[in-house]
Design a protein around this motif. Structure first.
Motif, PDB file in Angstrom:
ATOM      1  N   ARG A  16     -30.001   8.173  20.279  1.00 44.60           N
ATOM      2  CA  ARG A  16     -29.023   6.552  21.055  1.00 44.60           C
ATOM      3  C   ARG A  16     -28.193   6.370  18.932  1.00 44.60           C
ATOM      4  N   ARG A  17     -28.514   7.555  18.074  1.00 42.17           N
ATOM      5  CA  ARG A  17     -28.118   6.917  17.302  1.00 42.17           C
ATOM      6  C   ARG A  17     -26.540   7.631  16.916  1.00 42.17           C
ATOM      7  N   ARG A  18     -27.133   9.171  17.486  1.00 43.43           N
ATOM      8  CA  ARG A  18     -25.567   9.979  17.764  1.00 43.43           C
ATOM      9  C   ARG A  18     -24.558   9.575  18.180  1.00 43.43           C
ATOM     10  N   THR A  19     -25.634   8.996  19.546  1.00 40.51           N
ATOM     11  CA  THR A  19     -24.352   8.086  20.758  1.00 40.51           C
ATOM     12  C   THR A  19     -23.933   6.768  19.882  1.00 40.51           C
ATOM     13  N   ASN A  20     -24.457   6.286  18.927  1.00 42.93           N
ATOM     14  CA  ASN A  20     -23.908   5.354  18.421  1.00 42.93           C
ATOM     15  C   ASN A  20     -22.407   5.555  17.528  1.00 42.93           C
ATOM     16  N   ALA A  21     -22.874   6.828  16.632  1.00 39.13           N
ATOM     17  CA  ALA A  21     -21.453   7.100  16.090  1.00 39.13           C
ATOM     18  C   ALA A  21     -20.646   7.781  17.079  1.00 39.13           C
ATOM     19  N   ASN A  22     -20.908   8.737  18.118  1.00 38.36           N
ATOM     20  CA  ASN A  22     -19.531   9.321  18.889  1.00 38.36           C
ATOM     21  C   ASN A  22     -19.265   8.332  18.786  1.00 38.36           C
ATOM     22  N   GLN A  23     -19.543   6.590  19.526  1.00 43.09           N
ATOM     23  CA  GLN A  23     -18.718   5.825  19.880  1.00 43.09           C
ATOM     24  C   GLN A  23     -17.933   5.011  19.544  1.00 43.09           C
ATOM     25  N   ARG A  24     -18.642   4.927  18.429  1.00 45.20           N
ATOM     26  CA  ARG A  24     -17.890   4.184  16.752  1.00 45.20           C
ATOM     27  C   ARG A  24     -16.496   5.311  16.930  1.00 45.20           C
ATOM     28  N   ARG A  25     -16.684   6.968  16.683  1.00 48.42           N
ATOM     29  CA  ARG A  25     -16.289   7.509  16.062  1.00 48.42           C
ATOM     30  C   ARG A  25     -14.704   7.590  17.554  1.00 48.42           C
ATOM     31  N   GLN A  26     -15.043   7.167  18.893  1.00 47.53           N
ATOM     32  CA  GLN A  26     -13.871   7.251  19.727  1.00 47.53           C
ATOM     33  C   GLN A  26     -13.481   6.272  19.818  1.00 47.53           C
ATOM     34  N   ASN A  27     -14.279   4.998  19.259  1.00 40.92           N
ATOM     35  CA  ASN A  27     -13.830   3.526  19.140  1.00 40.92           C
ATOM     36  C   ASN A  27     -12.000   3.203  18.407  1.00 40.92           C
ATOM     37  N   ARG A  28     -12.533   4.013  17.154  1.00 42.14           N
ATOM     38  CA  ARG A  28     -12.191   4.584  16.043  1.00 42.14           C
ATOM     39  C   ARG A  28     -10.848   5.085  16.959  1.00 42.14           C
ATOM     40  N   ALA A  29     -10.571   6.272  17.592  1.00 44.14           N
ATOM     41  CA  ALA A  29      -9.767   6.958  17.759  1.00 44.14           C
ATOM     42  C   ALA A  29      -8.628   6.147  19.209  1.00 44.14           C
ATOM     43  N   ALA A  30      -9.369   5.692  19.586  1.00 47.24           N
ATOM     44  CA  ALA A  30      -8.436   4.731  20.880  1.00 47.24           C
ATOM     45  C   ALA A  30      -7.826   3.582  19.708  1.00 47.24           C
ATOM     46  N   TYR A  31      -8.806   3.051  19.027  1.00 50.81           N
ATOM     47  CA  TYR A  31      -7.645   2.009  18.472  1.00 50.81           C
ATOM     48  C   TYR A  31      -6.574   2.863  18.323  1.00 50.81           C
ATOM     49  N   LEU A  32      -6.504   3.851  16.762  1.00 51.18           N
ATOM     50  CA  LEU A  32      -5.450   4.749  16.279  1.00 51.18           C
ATOM     51  C   LEU A  32      -4.474   4.967  17.491  1.00 51.18           C
ATOM     52  N   PHE A  33      -4.795   5.691  18.747  1.00 46.52           N
ATOM     53  CA  PHE A  33      -4.046   5.831  20.088  1.00 46.52           C
ATOM     54  C   PHE A  33      -2.605   4.023  20.276  1.00 46.52           C
ATOM     55  N   VAL A  34      -3.527   3.595  20.095  1.00 43.94           N
ATOM     56  CA  VAL A  34      -2.800   2.085  20.914  1.00 43.94           C
ATOM     57  C   VAL A  34      -2.540   1.329  19.951  1.00 43.94           C
ATOM     58  N   ALA A  35      -2.699   1.665  18.471  1.00 43.93           N
ATOM     59  CA  ALA A  35      -2.050   0.640  17.308  1.00 43.93           C
ATOM     60  C   ALA A  35      -0.245   0.962  17.700  1.00 43.93           C
ATOM     61  N   PRO A  36       0.197   2.517  17.108  1.00 52.79           N
ATOM     62  CA  PRO A  36       1.358   2.144  17.025  1.00 52.79           C
ATOM     63  C   PRO A  36       2.237   1.056  18.392  1.00 52.79           C
ATOM     64  N   PHE A  37       1.799   1.252  19.654  1.00 57.80           N
ATOM     65  CA  PHE A  37       2.198   0.519  20.682  1.00 57.80           C
ATOM     66  C   PHE A  37       2.072  -0.497  20.116  1.00 57.80           C
ATOM     67  N   MET A  38       0.948  -0.958  19.789  1.00 58.91           N
ATOM     68  CA  MET A  38       0.668  -2.076  19.896  1.00 58.91           C
ATOM     69  C   MET A  38       1.694  -3.036  18.504  1.00 58.91           C
ATOM     70  N   LEU A  39       1.882  -2.061  17.702  1.00 60.27           N
ATOM     71  CA  LEU A  39       2.452  -3.122  16.166  1.00 60.27           C
ATOM     72  C   LEU A  39       3.879  -3.013  17.092  1.00 60.27           C
ATOM     73  N   VAL A  40       4.821  -2.507  17.289  1.00 58.28           N
ATOM     74  CA  VAL A  40       5.812  -2.460  18.257  1.00 58.28           C
ATOM     75  C   VAL A  40       5.857  -3.604  18.800  1.00 58.28           C
ATOM     76  N   PHE A  41       4.771  -3.684  20.368  1.00 60.17           N
ATOM     77  CA  PHE A  41       4.919  -4.394  20.948  1.00 60.17           C
ATOM     78  C   PHE A  41       5.092  -5.532  19.858  1.00 60.17           C
ATOM     79  N   VAL A  42       3.883  -6.052  19.320  1.00 58.95           N
ATOM     80  CA  VAL A  42       3.772  -7.737  18.322  1.00 58.95           C
ATOM     81  C   VAL A  42       5.585  -7.608  18.256  1.00 58.95           C
TER      82      VAL A  42
END
Lengths: 313, 311
Positions: A16-42
């Protein structure tokens, strides 16, 4: 709504701990993918939108400069005969041009999809071609085609012994603009519907065909319901497009200066208010009102179809 | 909107009865079907409506000014195309070429940027479950309904406070936002990239960015081409935004430039010679996009058809 990759369903607690770490890493990646668009969008969408709403609440007076004016601009708009006439014109557009355009697009999409016409691929491209023509060029072109003296339409009418119709008069100009817009966008809408038709599993109507259903029956009872979301998309885009009409009236004004006034369409009116009359606050109110009208109309259309669907099921 | 369901779950119950050995080529059964002559004739007549104006433009661009006004629209006059082309590219010290170059730059930079941003965002919305994803996507989806007009004016005012009106930035940056592109990419990515492939790449130790770069982008090809082409057309054809943002004519894109030339020639004042130039210039301006669509049609049609509008 979103499809998940990381299904955190691994039962073992050690992982579970490893999964959580993975989830966090994936969340971070997702935010980084979405961030450039959202920045220009805002910056380019939300900020101007709110700024527009803010501006619309002020009025510039000769003495005292810009002052908070509550809803004065909106009240003015609701009593502004020019603005209301423009909105009425767009209402006419909505009930006449949009259905014609979309029915034509739907007919073409169904006909091409049915595979019963020769050269369907070529037709599909030819119908789509006008979409690649800039609205400005399309309007210039149709402006020449409409021309009473040298336009080919008038030439044909005269050759047949009729008088040449004046396609740029007060009573015909709206129809002429409807024709330009139809010409430009049938192909675009047709392609969206056609793409949706292609993704219907063919088993659906193969079975109906075996049961003896005709082409019209299949189109009406299977294909059209199946692509309803795509049709809705074209309806919404058409509503938005209608209220934003600008190119056609502003360019045709050169050919028919007395027929097209500054408030011919709400969008053209907002432009003239802001850049000719220098009344930025009122222009912002008009633009904002336009956005609200579009949102309401789109919402009502969506709601009514959803209700119809709910009743049908 | 509902989730884009992948293949199997949308299959109707009736298909189960079918011979499982039969290949599921979607439209194979269409090919040996009887053609309808009536439908063919109707469709080609309709196609004429769409093609005749463009044909007129092509024919008119070969005529000189005198023939433009004295011959039938669909008849050829003196073949003057090369002279017209020369006029197009030399009028006002070749400003047309400058406009064309501006158009290419504005459209290419905007379309590349917009499709890149939309691809990354759409991929993330489709393939990750992260806190806030739902609300962010709803906001983006709602933004499809916001009319450009409501934005162009305040954007202009904000830009003028920062002194960036009348620069290419003023035309390019607002065009980078394509909510519809994000929507298309999300639906497309949900369909085109199998979750198992991402999982496999993770097991092999690839980072999220490497997965996006090496697995995602490759599978998203047709979707990206579709979003790119729609963004390209949107900026290439844009008139309103450059019209309000720019006021020096050597920054104009073709749309604004041609409209001004048309206004000058229609306004009379002895500049009638411009009509053939405007017409030929218009004809030249639509060639690149038509070529782009023809060349890329295989990709963008796949991009649209394989999921993008299946809600």
């Amino acid at each position: 709504m979103t499809q998940t990759v990381a299904a955190p369903s691994r039962a073992s607690t050690g992982a579970r701990r490893r999964t959580n770490a993975n989830q966090r890493r994936q969340n971070r990646a997702a935010y980084l993918f979405v961030a450039p668009f959202m920045l220009v969008f805002v910056l380019m969408l939300l900020v101007p939108l709110f700024y527009s709403g803010y501006l619309s609440l002020f009025a510039t007076r000769l003495i005292g400069g810009s002052q908070f004016a509550w809803l004065t601009n909106y009240i003015r708009a609701f009593t502004d005969a020019d603005f209301l006439a423009g909105v009425g014109r767009m209402g006419l557009f909505l009930v006449i041009q949009v259905p014609i355009m979309l029915c034509l697009a739907l007919f073409l999409a169904l006909a091409i999809d049915s595979g019963r016409a020769r050269g369907a691929g070529a037709i599909r491209l030819l119908v789509f071609l006008p979409y690649a023509v800039p609205g400005v060029v399309a309007t210039l072109m149709w402006g020449y085609l409409y021309g009473q003296d040298f336009g080919p339409i008038a030439q044909v009418f005269r050759a047949l012994g009729f008088g040449a119709p004046n396609l740029l008069s007060a009573s015909t100009i709206l129809g002429s603009i409807m024709n330009i817009v139809t010409w430009e966008f049938v192909g675009y809408n047709m392609i969206i519907m056609y793409a949706a038709l292609r993704s219907i599993p063919s088993e659906l109507f193969e079975a109906a065909e075996i049961d003896g259903a005709g082409q019209f029956r299949i189109a009406w009872s299977i294909k059209i319901p199946a692509i309803r979301p795509a049709i809705m998309l074209t309806v919404i885009f058409s509503i938005i497009g209608t209220f934003q009409l600008f190119n056609e009236p502003s360019l045709l004004k050169g050919l028919a200066p007395n027929v097209i006034d500054n408030a011919f369409t709400p969008n053209y009116y907002a432009y003239n208010l802001a850049f000719i009359n220098q009344d930025v606050n009122y222009a912002a109110a008009i633009a904002f009102l336009l956005g609200i009208v579009i949102a309401i109309v789109s919402y009502v259309v969506q709601l009514s179809t959803q209700r119809r669907e709910a009743r049908a099921s | 909107m509902t989730t884009a369901t992948t293949g199997e779950s949308t299959r109707p119950a009736s298909s189960r009865a079918q011979d499982p050995a039969r290949p599921r080529t979607k439209r194979a059964y269409n090919r040996d079907r009887r053609r309808s002559n009536l439908l063919t004739v109707i469709l080609w007549l309709l196609a004429l409506y769409f093609i005749l104006p463009i044909a007129w433009l092509a024919i008119a661009s070969t005529k000189d000014n005198a023939d433009l006004f004295s011959t039938f629209g669909y008849a050829f006059g003196h073949f003057n195309l090369f002279q017209n082309l020369q006029d197009v590219f030399t009028t006002s010290n070749g400003i047309y070429l400058q406009w064309a170059l501006n158009t290419v730059i504005y459209a290419a930079v905007s379309a590349i940027g917009a499709s890149f941003l939309a691809t990354m965002a759409g991929y993330a919305f489709a393939k990750y479950r992260f806190p806030g994803a739902k609300i962010l996507f709803s906001v983006v989806l709602g933004a499809i309904m916001i009319p450009l007009t409501a934005l162009a004016l305040p954007t202009y005012l904000i830009f003028s406070q920062f002194g960036i009106t009348n620069t290419p930035i003023a035309v390019i940056v607002p065009s980078l936002v394509s909510p519809f592109g994000v929507f298309l990419m999300r639906v497309y990515a949900a369909d085109a990239i199998p979750d198992s492939m991402i999982e496999a790449a993770r097991v092999d130790g690839a980072g999220e960015f490497r997965i996006f770069w090496q697995v995602g982008l490759r599978l998203l090809g047709p979707g990206i081409v579709t979003v790119f082409l729609f963004a390209l057309v949107a900026t290439w054809n844009n008139y309103f935004l450059p019209l309000i943002m720019l006021n020096s004519s050597n920054l104009y894109p073709l749309t604004v430039g041609l409209a001004q030339q048309q206004a000058t020639s229609a306004g009379g004042g002895g500049s009638q010679a411009l009509f053939s130039t405007v017409i030929t210039g218009s004809a030249v301006s639509i060639v690149p996009l038509i070529i782009a669509f023809l060349f890329l049609q295989r990709y963008w049609q796949t991009g649209l058809a394989s999921g993008s509008v299946k809600e």
